[in-house]
Design a protein around this motif. Structure first.
Motif, PDB file in Angstrom:
ATOM      1  N   ASN A  32       0.613   0.432  -5.424  1.00 60.48           N
ATOM      2  CA  ASN A  32       0.096   0.315  -6.790  1.00 60.48           C
ATOM      3  C   ASN A  32      -0.744  -0.798  -7.006  1.00 60.48           C
ATOM      4  O   ASN A  32      -1.089  -1.575  -6.314  1.00 60.48           O
ATOM      5  CB  ASN A  32       1.566   0.124  -7.779  1.00 60.48           C
ATOM      6  CG  ASN A  32       2.510  -1.078  -7.092  1.00 60.48           C
ATOM      7  OD1 ASN A  32       2.032  -2.124  -7.264  1.00 60.48           O
ATOM      8  ND2 ASN A  32       3.570  -0.411  -6.526  1.00 60.48           N
ATOM      9  N   GLU A  83       7.258  -1.599  -9.686  1.00 57.74           N
ATOM     10  CA  GLU A  83       6.957  -2.894  -9.098  1.00 57.74           C
ATOM     11  C   GLU A  83       5.956  -3.491 -10.385  1.00 57.74           C
ATOM     12  O   GLU A  83       5.320  -4.362 -10.127  1.00 57.74           O
ATOM     13  CB  GLU A  83       6.145  -2.895  -7.840  1.00 57.74           C
ATOM     14  CG  GLU A  83       7.332  -2.532  -6.880  1.00 57.74           C
ATOM     15  CD  GLU A  83       6.522  -2.335  -5.471  1.00 57.74           C
ATOM     16  OE1 GLU A  83       5.650  -3.117  -5.146  1.00 57.74           O
ATOM     17  OE2 GLU A  83       7.096  -1.421  -4.648  1.00 57.74           O
ATOM     18  N   HIS A 102      -1.741  -3.575  -3.653  1.00 59.93           N
ATOM     19  CA  HIS A 102      -0.549  -3.568  -2.903  1.00 59.93           C
ATOM     20  C   HIS A 102      -0.712  -2.697  -1.745  1.00 59.93           C
ATOM     21  O   HIS A 102      -1.276  -1.407  -2.009  1.00 59.93           O
ATOM     22  CB  HIS A 102       0.720  -3.379  -3.715  1.00 59.93           C
ATOM     23  CG  HIS A 102       1.821  -3.151  -3.046  1.00 59.93           C
ATOM     24  ND1 HIS A 102       2.191  -4.007  -2.084  1.00 59.93           N
ATOM     25  CD2 HIS A 102       3.002  -2.365  -3.376  1.00 59.93           C
ATOM     26  CE1 HIS A 102       3.461  -3.763  -1.805  1.00 59.93           C
ATOM     27  NE2 HIS A 102       3.728  -2.520  -2.769  1.00 59.93           N
ATOM     28  N   HIS A 104       1.051  -0.893   1.914  1.00 61.24           N
ATOM     29  CA  HIS A 104       2.373  -0.563   2.749  1.00 61.24           C
ATOM     30  C   HIS A 104       1.989  -0.128   4.126  1.00 61.24           C
ATOM     31  O   HIS A 104       2.123   0.946   4.546  1.00 61.24           O
ATOM     32  CB  HIS A 104       3.235   0.661   2.172  1.00 61.24           C
ATOM     33  CG  HIS A 104       3.707   0.312   1.023  1.00 61.24           C
ATOM     34  ND1 HIS A 104       5.191   1.167   0.866  1.00 61.24           N
ATOM     35  CD2 HIS A 104       4.217  -0.482   0.102  1.00 61.24           C
ATOM     36  CE1 HIS A 104       5.673   0.637  -0.369  1.00 61.24           C
ATOM     37  NE2 HIS A 104       4.972  -0.408  -0.919  1.00 61.24           N
ATOM     38  N   HIS A 178       8.370  -4.128   3.722  1.00 57.78           N
ATOM     39  CA  HIS A 178       8.054  -3.343   2.528  1.00 57.78           C
ATOM     40  C   HIS A 178       6.318  -3.541   2.606  1.00 57.78           C
ATOM     41  O   HIS A 178       5.708  -2.263   2.943  1.00 57.78           O
ATOM     42  CB  HIS A 178       8.381  -4.165   1.431  1.00 57.78           C
ATOM     43  CG  HIS A 178       8.192  -3.476   0.126  1.00 57.78           C
ATOM     44  ND1 HIS A 178       8.807  -3.598  -1.182  1.00 57.78           N
ATOM     45  CD2 HIS A 178       6.942  -2.910  -0.412  1.00 57.78           C
ATOM     46  CE1 HIS A 178       8.112  -3.221  -2.325  1.00 57.78           C
ATOM     47  NE2 HIS A 178       7.149  -2.659  -1.660  1.00 57.78           N
TER      48      HIS A 178
HETATM   49 ZN   LIG Z   1       5.646  -1.176  -2.857  1.00 55.64          ZN
END
Ligand SMILES: [Zn+2]
Length: 214
Positions: A32, A83, A102, A104, A178
């Motif tokens: 996000n 989040e 963000h 991953h 994460h």
């Molecule tokens: Zn995440």
């Protein structure tokens, strides 16, 4: 309210989201992204939940306030990410932050698990450390804090607060198993921070493998 400046931010952030997606840093609709609104720093645009990031469009942003309440969106079906509370916590804590990103990535996921008991990764002697705001030499320790993963964002923010008390202000952190969060005074700076940390994680991963093989 939609402004020309907000439209430009949405376009530029969409480009960054697609760039990160091509890098493989946002699989399976994860991750996000947010930015303060140009006309009101108390409001944010944030990517809506559940979108394939390779297909992300400027209309996939929603506008929220610092309490996480949705102010406007292109559809009543659009939801903010689970989040969101991490984003709003960071913006409230540091008025100078304008953009939070963000990822991953595989390396962010795995190395954060590997180093979770140490609560941080320390990078040393890499030229690219200068990619993080405020660093002017490779000859320094760059700390990337790690917090435990949780589905309750208050747990994550609580641990993060301890790291801020210990280290002062920093530019990014990992959530174990994460991914990576990084931010900056604008999109350009936040994107550079993500790229710097992801590059450093790759370096540490390769160094770890070399040591394991020898
Ligand atoms: Zn995440």
């Amino acid at each position: 309210m939609q402004t020309v400046e907000n439209s430009l931010i949405k376009e530029q952030l969409t480009e960054t989201i697609k760039f990160f997606s091509k890098k493989g840093w946002s699989p399976a609709t994860s991750t996000n992204y947010s930015h303060r609104c140009s006309n009101n720093p108390e409001n944010l645009i944030i990517s809506r939940s559940g979108v394939d990031k390779s297909q992300f469009k400027a209309s996939d942003f929603i506008q929220i306030n610092l309490a996480g309440e949705i102010l406007s969106s292109d559809s009543p079906e659009f939801k903010s990410s689970a989040e969101t509370e991490i984003h709003t916590y960071l913006y409230q804590k540091f008025p100078g932050i304008k953009c939070v990103l963000h990822t991953h990535s595989v390396l962010g996921t795995v190395l954060s698990q590997k180093f979770v008991s140490e609560k941080q990764i320390v990078f040393q002697n890499y030229e690219i450390i200068k990619g993080i705001e405020g660093n002017h030499t490779h000859d320094t320790n760059l700390y990337l804090p790690i917090v435990k993963n949780s589905q309750n964002m208050k747990d994550i923010n609580f641990e993060l607060e301890h790291h801020f008390q210990r280290l002062g202000e920093f530019s990014g952190f990992l959530i174990a198993g994460h991914g990576l969060y990084a931010w900056g005074k604008d999109l350009f700076s936040a994107k550079r921070h993500i790229e710097t940390f992801e590059f450093l994680l790759e370096c540490e991963s390769i160094k770890g493998n070399l040591a394991w093989r020898s």
